[in-house]
Design an enzyme around this catalytic site. Structure first.
Site, PDB file in Angstrom:
ATOM      1  CG  HIS A 125      -1.851   1.007   1.446  1.00  0.00           C
ATOM      2  ND1 HIS A 125      -1.540   2.282   1.848  1.00  0.00           N
ATOM      3  CD2 HIS A 125      -3.190   0.985   1.271  1.00  0.00           C
ATOM      4  CE1 HIS A 125      -2.648   2.997   1.910  1.00  0.00           C
ATOM      5  NE2 HIS A 125      -3.668   2.233   1.571  1.00  0.00           N
ATOM      6  CG  ASP A 202       0.752  -2.255   6.251  1.00  0.00           C
ATOM      7  OD1 ASP A 202      -0.197  -2.348   7.055  1.00  0.00           O
ATOM      8  OD2 ASP A 202       0.676  -1.631   5.181  1.00  0.00           O
ATOM      9  CD  GLN A 205      -6.697  -4.416   4.471  1.00  0.00           C
ATOM     10  OE1 GLN A 205      -7.628  -5.068   4.954  1.00  0.00           O
ATOM     11  NE2 GLN A 205      -6.867  -3.188   3.996  1.00  0.00           N
ATOM     12  CE  LYS A 228      -7.065  -0.156   6.527  1.00  0.00           C
ATOM     13  NZ  LYS A 228      -7.875   0.353   5.444  1.00  0.00           N
ATOM     14  CB  CYS A 368      -3.957   3.283  -1.440  1.00  0.00           C
ATOM     15  SG  CYS A 368      -5.263   4.464  -1.158  1.00  0.00           S
TER      16      CYS A 368
END
Ligand code: C6P
Length: 412
Positions: A125, A202, A205, A228, A368
């Site tokens: 991303h 990261d 997700q 999220k 993104c």
């Protein structure tokens, strides 16, 4: 006993599903962008403002003490959720992007120098790409990409011949927001540490969708966003190992992050407050704790299993649509609950707009991740992403609606 979670029951906890969109019940398949909020999270926000609103760490009055206790309790919930060893290892930020920028500016700017290397994956991303472009350019370090195998997955064997003692950092997404593919974090962490490099994950997700244990992962940094994972917008988390945070300089300066200030100089507060300048996002931190309660009540194993079932079902259903290309792997065992796809004849924005007419929310665009989308020869794609309140019926409606839209766009 049925161990599966029940999306219909779960839906009842989310007031937004009581509304209709263009006359249809809402089918929300844009969870990788942000998730919906259960009543308990909404109540937690309003209850804080109704009953306990005060600034934290400053007052001796009842409300301030109450707000401070609630704020600290929420941090303990985050700590337990990802199994961090210490309370001090949980830093509140605004979102994943800010957590990554914190590491870029407070750690990388000081620890990367000319000739050093850092690696990211080609799946990142922009939030885990642009900060590193900036920092590497500033310090003269090389920003390199982890190689992929023929199937398009991260190739740790090839990577092991590229990484060396000059590598200072690997920063990689745990789960791609475009492909849904899960990175081999364990192998990458072992490789990084073998060469004395640090690894940042990261987790935007992954943390909302699967059990996470930072001690077992042994990552040095982990970034994620509350919005999220059923929580509010405007609050995120940076996890980092305490010994690393201790030697890092603060990112932002001001109130709360100091222990002593003179006209000439300042000393920094203890962790985690050293990295939290100014009045924090108190209400949203507390509501993040409530979101975690909700998820833990279900159980993260169940959340993950549910999404794997959904993604398997969706991939099977998509295979009945001959004009659809799925981006990335079609093996559900390699994916979380995200499927990006391209229609051979209908532009993603047309498809997204037409699906909205049926009350179905998907994401369309570059997600993104422009370089990744371009690597498929596209400028935009469509994406369906799932969460705990989605069920097979949502997927059936998505597929049936795409067929109806095809009739209109292609066959009319
Ligand atoms: N992806 C999506 O629709 P923020 O916006 O800071 O909370 O999260 C940034 C981010 C970082 N990494 C990954 C893997 C992400 O998926 C995201 C956010 C959303 O895919 C919004 S662009």
């Amino acid at each position: 006993m049925n161990n599966n979670l029940d999306p219909m029951n779960i839906k009842n906890d989310f007031p937004i599903f009581k509304r209709t969109i263009n006359g249809y019940p809402l089918i929300y398949l844009d969870n990788a962008a942000t998730t919906q909020k259960p009543q308990s999270v909404i109540d937690s926000l309003s209850s804080y403002y109704r009953n306990s609103n005060a600034n934290v760490f400053r007052g001796v009055h009842t409300l301030s003490i109450e707000a401070t206790d609630l704020y600290d309790l929420a941090r303990q919930k985050v700590q337990k959720f990802i199994n961090a060893k210490n309370f001090q290892e949980i830093i509140y930020t605004r979102n994943t992007s800010e957590s990554i920028n914190l590491v870029a500016y407070s750690w990388a700017l000081k620890n990367l120098t000319k000739g050093d290397k850092m690696f990211i994956s080609p799946f990142e991303h922009h939030s885990n790409l642009v900060p590193w472009q900036q920092i590497c350019r500033k310090v003269g370090a090389q920003l390199l990409y982890i190689p992929l195998d023929d199937s398009g997955a991260i190739d740790c064997d090839k990577f092991s011949s590229l990484i060396d003692q000059n590598t200072k950092l690997i920063s990689v997404t745990h789960m791609s927001n475009v492909l849904g593919e899960i990175s081999p974090i364990k192998d990458l962490t072992e490789l990084a540490h073998r060469f004395g490099a640090l690894i940042m994950i990261d987790g935007a997700q992954s943390v909302p969708h699967m059990p996470i244990d930072v001690q077992e992962m042994n990552c040095d940094f982990l970034a994620f966003s509350s919005h999220k994972m059923l929580g509010p917008t405007g609050i995120g988390v940076l996890y980092a190992k305490k010994e690393i945070l201790e030697i890092m300089d603060p990112f932002l300066f001001g109130g709360d992050m100091i222990s002593e200030v003179t006209y000439e100089d300042a000393k920094w507060n203890d962790l985690p407050y050293k990295f939290e300048a100014g009045t924090p996002n108190i209400a949203d931190a507390i509501a993040t704790g409530t979101a975690i309660d909700y998820l833990q009540n279900i159980g993260m194993e169940k959340v993950f299993d549910h999404e794997i079932n959904l993604v398997s079902y969706a991939l099977e259903k998509f295979s009945s649509l001959e004009n659809i290309d799925i981006l990335g792997s079609q093996d559900p065992s390699l994916k979380g609950g995200v499927i990006s796809f391209n229609h051979k004849f209908i532009h993603p924005h047309d498809l997204g707009t037409a699906l909205d007419r049926f009350g179905i929310a998907i994401r369309t665009g570059h997600h993104c991740a422009m370089p990744l989308i371009r690597s498929f020869g596209l400028v935009a794609a469509s994406r369906a992403s799932f969460y705990i309140y989605n069920d097979n019926e949502d997927i059936d409606k998505l597929i049936d609606s795409i067929s109806d839209i095809e009739d209109y766009f292609i066959n009319e």
